[in-house]
Write an enzyme that holds these catalytic residues in place. Structure first.
Site, PDB file in Angstrom:
ATOM      1  N   SER A 190      39.976   1.279  -9.298  1.00 29.46           N
ATOM      2  CA  SER A 190      40.503   1.741  -8.032  1.00 29.46           C
ATOM      3  C   SER A 190      40.226   0.711  -6.928  1.00 29.46           C
ATOM      4  CB  SER A 190      39.899   3.116  -7.722  1.00 29.46           C
ATOM      5  OG  SER A 190      40.537   3.732  -6.634  1.00 29.46           O
ATOM      6  N   HIS A 248      45.643   1.729  -9.643  1.00 27.45           N
ATOM      7  CA  HIS A 248      46.464   2.939  -9.609  1.00 27.45           C
ATOM      8  C   HIS A 248      47.020   3.142  -8.209  1.00 27.45           C
ATOM      9  CE1 HIS A 248      43.408   5.923  -7.755  1.00 27.45           C
ATOM     10  NE2 HIS A 248      42.913   4.699  -7.639  1.00 27.45           N
TER      11      HIS A 248
END
Length: 231
Positions: A83, A106
């Site tokens: 992330s 993501h």
């Protein structure tokens, strides 16, 4: 987080926790900026990462703190750069990744409550953040923005070899045995988290719970003994 002046113009930043300060710890952008500034002029900063991500704005601020520093930034992904932690990794002039480490990218997440207009504003913010994430990855990677966008939409977990192939890193280094204290807190929020990581985290949580029970039992025994001594 730990920042250490190693001498000879070098320093090390250890990011082994969630990005963004909270009730249960985490590394905040303000602290990173202040601590790095306190080190003075440096030739090289080694940033070691083992984090499952956290707050987007803190992550971008930490990235910018590193990029703006005159020192050469050497990033080592020791275990996990997931992330927004993967964005921090992109600050490196040299980005290394252990052979048994993982990197995940993501789409940004957000929550909204209120009127339709307020929700539309949140959606617009998510689109803006997504564009900024793509641009930041694209500055390092050797694949185009369209491919990066596709990988983000699919929540892609990369091995070191895949990250090297796509240009997110420069070198694959020897495998590392990461300490159990890494304690990932966000894995269960991800839809494609590898089973090996989830199993390890569940085992650590189980061990922590069992240890807490043992500590509580010992404490109760001590209290009971102390109570009897007063009779």
């Amino acid at each position: 987080m730990k920042i250490q002046n190693k001498g000879n113009g070098k320093a090390e930043i250890l990011i082994y926790e969630e990005i963004g300060e909270g009730w249960f710890g985490g590394i905040g952008a303000k602290r990173v900026a202040e601590d790095v500034k306190a080190l003075g002029t440096l030739d090289e900063i080694n940033v070691r990462i083992n984090s499952d991500g956290g707050q987007v704005f803190d992550g971008f601020a930490i990235y910018n703190t590193l990029v703006r520093n005159s020192a050469r930034i050497v990033v080592d992904v020791d275990g996990l750069a997931a992330s927004i932690a993967s964005i921090i990794a992109m600050a490196g002039d040299e980005i290394n990744m252990a052979a048994n480490a993982s990197m995940m990218i993501h789409d940004p997440w957000g929550f909204a409550a209120g009127t339709a207009e307020e929700m539309r504003k949140t959606a617009e913010l998510m689109d803006q953040l997504r564009s900024q994430l793509v641009d930041t990855y694209n500055a390092q990677a050797n694949i185009d923005a369209e491919k990066i966008s596709e990988l983000m939409s699919e929540e892609t977990w990369m091995t070191a070899d895949q990250a090297l192939e796509w240009g997110f890193i420069h070198n694959v280094t020897n495998e590392l045995q990461i300490a159990a204290s890494a304690n990932y807190k966000l894995l269960n929020r991800f839809k494609n988290a590898p089973e090996t990581l989830l199993n390890n985290e569940n085992m650590l949580q189980s061990e922590a719970t069992e240890q807490a029970k043992q500590d509580a039992s010992v404490q109760l025994s001590k209290m009971s003994a102390k109570t009897r001594s007063y009779k």
